[in-house]
Design an enzyme around this catalytic site. Structure first.
Site, short mmCIF file in Angstrom:
data_model
loop_
_atom_site.label_atom_id
_atom_site.label_comp_id
_atom_site.label_asym_id
_atom_site.label_seq_id
_atom_site.Cartn_x
_atom_site.Cartn_y
_atom_site.Cartn_z
CG ASP A 6 -3.87 0.47 -9.38
OD1 ASP A 6 -4.85 1.13 -9.80
OD2 ASP A 6 -3.99 -0.63 -8.83
CG ASP A 27 -11.00 -5.48 -9.97
OD1 ASP A 27 -10.84 -6.68 -10.27
OD2 ASP A 27 -10.16 -4.60 -10.19
#
Length: 790
Positions: free
Chosen positions: A70, A500
């Site tokens: 992404d 993350d």
């Protein structure tokens, strides 16, 4: 393959032949004769670390596989090494959004041709429009067809599709489904030029949340698929009231497919859209997965019905609901990926999307969806039983430092499984992408020989049946898509703060490591005590209110503990920056996005006291020589502490940009030497670039070489230099790059080239204290990059 460790020789002559420094301008020729050094660039291995929304196998050439991410570009599989090769490292800062790949297509006729639809955001976060990139050599080189609209490689719905396809009946023709109401587009010249299909009737209308700028965009035209038996072209649209179109004349005209609204547009009263498709060109079936949400985050709606799997007989127009009805945890939350086995017509697989606890489920059918078996199951009061064993040795951090908790394993099938693909040439191979990695196996058909996982005994009780498990392993080696926020090179050890996934401690750059064992959801800052490098600190965003944000290691990052919480700093974020004094006697932490002023600790975080003299959110660094000295910057003011962080005072320095300073660092081995990188401030008439202080921040000299600088760091000095080598990610004469100086900033050379730009690499940079020329830099989606002199 030779492993490159911290102590390995970096004089590889063979590598030098593959990299050239080019002709350097006069300003770039460093004193000492090293200005022309060629560099070899690699990744410190993490393997994955982000969302892989698409995996595409070429249907005619075995072993030709592409994966898209992404925000981190796209990759091509290398069968001989079972690794992935990055293909978009040439994307520069001016077009950074092109590192977000919303779709890929590989040509089944001329297999050297490959295409990527790129663009990261449909909002104004990305200043540029999207493009379709085209390559005639499997992604080694690319051309670009720029589009008059944006695309959303990191937007909601990025796992749907594929939106970009090659027509197998005429491979010069490609179709592109677009968001934002831009409709269906077509190229008739191998992707070089594009035009809107003006007679396509529906640009879609599905919006996730009109009140949220990030999710308020029309999801648009989602996917295109080809019925090669009847020559039909099917297009899925994000419109619950009109979700599917077909052309039977090569795209000249388009009609709504009868029955599609009832089949695809609703599920137990929920509006749904057709998020993915797969075609069986032997039996004449088009399989379509629907969902109440484009994903990849949201699970089932309140009703529990998240979507269906529908089968359309392409020759008769008959619709059949083939949705699996069984889930060990309850209702079906919805589906993500779907794939068919082209070697065994009638065999297909689908994945749940966000079945969160205890795990996702893979469904498999060998009778065109009439019946299904599942990847794991459990009987009431019994342990979970799995068809395969998950081997995470390729990415040990995939355990998330957790342990199995009953049916919920630490190492999971994954989540956000939109990418799911059986190799069209090998029924035993499957790969699927998750929010963190790629999983795969080459033993898939063992599933069918196992039979059922759970059966009934003579008493009618559900019991586990014996099976022979196969192994699923990490298939993400070479995919490096972490967003990295900070680095600390200690010498033989590299510590990172990572979005993350917290962060890592590397002692071997070619080996993926477990993540730092703290409570960070995202690591934001790391530091070490210069005189006692076994003392390492870091900070990060955390979930909940139980553990402190700051982590401490006393053994060079081998083990960690969270420090005490600071009163007034809530959970869920606020990592900020952290610094430890040169002798390790004090830690200073500045939480971000709070009204809490920085705090200091003299007992390794057991207790905290408020710092005097600093505003909330100030950035903190320590002097690398003088133990009592720390520095801070906030809103154009530079501060200095001479008592180990207890109090800070404004140095009175002027001429620094007030709100655009990206980074500042103190120089190893040089007390009172501080460098500062910034973008400048037009409202104050202050240009960007680099500033240097030799008196602890009281006075500053602007380095004239750069218009803009985003990070600065230091490494081992050149042989005849008395000053540490300086590195920066900066812009000179309009060209963003990685620059190096060996003479204290008087002269600079760009050490990367146009093939190695990694879109954006500005959060942090540092040299190696033991290896001259080695530099480590952060990227926003391409992991940790490091370069060595060839």
């Amino acid at each position: 393959m030779r492993r490159r460790t911290f102590t390995a020789s970096v004089g590889a002559a063979a590598a030098a032949a593959a990299v050239t420094a080019g002709t350097l301008p006069a300003w770039a020729r460093e004193e000492g004769g090293r200005g022309g050094d060629a560099y070899v660039w690699k990744n410190a291995a993490i393997n994955g670390g982000g969302f892989v929304p698409g995996i595409v196998f070429n249907e005619t050439e075995p072993g030709l596989i592409y994966a898209r991410t992404d925000i981190g570009g796209c990759y091509r599989w290398q069968e001989d090494t079972r690794t992935w090769k990055p293909l978009l490292d040439w994307v520069g800062r001016d077009k950074w959004g092109w590192s977000g790949v919303v779709s890929m297509a590989t040509d089944p006729v001329e297999t050297d041709r490959v295409y990527a639809a790129v663009g990261t955001y449909t909002t104004d976060w990305d200043p540029n429009n999207g493009a379709v990139l085209y390559s005639d050599d499997k992604g080694e080189t690319w051309g670009a067809a720029e589009l008059p609209f944006k695309q959303g490689g990191n937007m909601p719905g990025r796992g749907m599709g594929e939106r970009l396809v090659v027509n197998p009946a005429d491979n010069a023709e490609l179709y592109l489904g677009t968001p934002s109401g831009n409709g269906l587009w077509r190229s008739k010249d191998y992707g070089r030029t594009w035009a809107k299909v003006e007679n396509f009737p529906n640009p879609g209308n599905f919006v996730v949340d009109p009140n949220n700028p990030y999710s308020a965009d029309n999801q648009g035209v989602i996917w295109i698929d080809f019925d090669q038996i009847g020559g039909r072209i099917y297009v899925g649209v994000a419109d619950p009231a009109d979700p599917l179109y077909v052309s039977e004349d090569g795209g000249a005209t388009w009609q709504a497919v009868p029955g599609a609204v009832e089949a695809l547009g609703s599920a137990d009263g929920n509006r749904t859209i057709p998020v993915q498709s797969a075609v069986d060109n032997t039996n004449g079936y088009l399989y379509i997965v629907t969902s109440h949400d484009p994903g990849p985050y949201n699970g089932a709606p309140a009703s529990g019905a998240g979507g269906k799997i529908m089968r359309l007989a392409t020759q008769t127009g008959e619709w059949t609901d083939i949705t699996p009805t069984y889930n060990p945890r309850g209702g079906i939350p919805g589906f993500g990926g779907i794939t068919v086995d082209r070697q065994n017509p009638g065999t297909l697989m689908a994945a749940t999307r966000n079945n969160w606890h205890p795990d996702e489920i893979l469904f498999r059918s060998t009778d065109s969806g009439a019946t299904w078996s599942i990847s794991w199951d459990y009987a009431e009061g019994q342990e979970r039983h799995d068809r395969f064993v998950m081997d995470n040795s390729g990415s040990p951090w995939l355990s998330w430092n957790g342990e199995d908790q009953g049916h919920a394993y630490a190492v999971k099938h994954g989540w956000m499984i939109d990418a799911l693909a059986i190799d069209p040439h090998d029924s035993d191979r499957i790969m699927w992408g998750t929010g963190a990695t790629i999983w795969g196996t080459e033993s898939l058909t063992q599933w069918d020989a196992q039979g059922e996982l759970i059966g009934e005994n003579e008493a009618g009780e559900r019991v586990a049946l014996p099976i022979e498990q196969f192994t699923v392993g990490v298939r993400a080696e070479g995919v490096e898509e972490c967003a990295v926020l900070d680095l600390a090179a200690i010498g033989g050890t590299l510590v990172s703060a990572v979005g993350d996934v917290g962060g890592f401690v590397h002692t071997d750059l070619d080996r993926a490591e477990p993540m730092i064992d703290t409570d960070w959801s995202t690591g934001t800052s790391v530091d070490f005590a210069q005189a006692d490098p076994d003392l390492v600190v870091g900070t990060g965003n955390v979930h909940g209110d139980e553990k402190g944000h700051v982590g401490v290691s006393t053994d060079r990052g081998k083990t960690w503990r969270n420090t005490a919480r600071v009163e007034g700093v809530p959970g869920s974020g606020h990592g900020g920056t952290v610094a430890i004094t040169a002798d390790g006697s004090a830690i200073v932490w500045s939480p971000s996005d709070t009204e809490v002023t920085p705090v200091y600790s003299t007992d390794l975080g057991e207790t905290w006291q408020p710092v005097e003299g600093l505003p909330a959110g100030a950035k903190i660094r320590s002097d690398r020589v003088k133990a009592s000295v720390l520095y801070s910057f906030a809103a154009g003011r530079f501060y200095r502490s001479t008592d180990g962080g207890k109090t800070f005072a404004d140095t009175g320095a002027t001429g620094l940009p007030s709100g655009a300073v990206e980074d500042f660092r103190a120089v190893p081995g040089r007390k009172n030497h501080v460098w500062l990188a910034g973008r400048g401030d037009e409202t104050e008439g202050i240009g960007g670039g680099m500033w240097r202080s030799k008196d602890g921040g009281a006075t500053w000299k602007r380095i004239a070489a750069f218009e803009t600088a985003e990070s600065v760091g230091f490494g081992k000095a050149a042989r005849h230099s008395g000053y540490p080598t300086v590195y920066t990610s900066a812009e000179r004469d309009g060209k963003a790059g990685i620059y190096r100086s060996t003479d204290g900033g008087n002269r600079w050379t760009r050490i990367n080239d146009d093939d190695h730009q990694w879109a954006w690499s500005g959060s942090a940079i540092t040299g190696d204290p033991q290896v001259y020329g080695r530099v480590y830099l952060t990227t926003n989606g391409r992991g940790i990059i490091y370069g060595d002199i060839a």
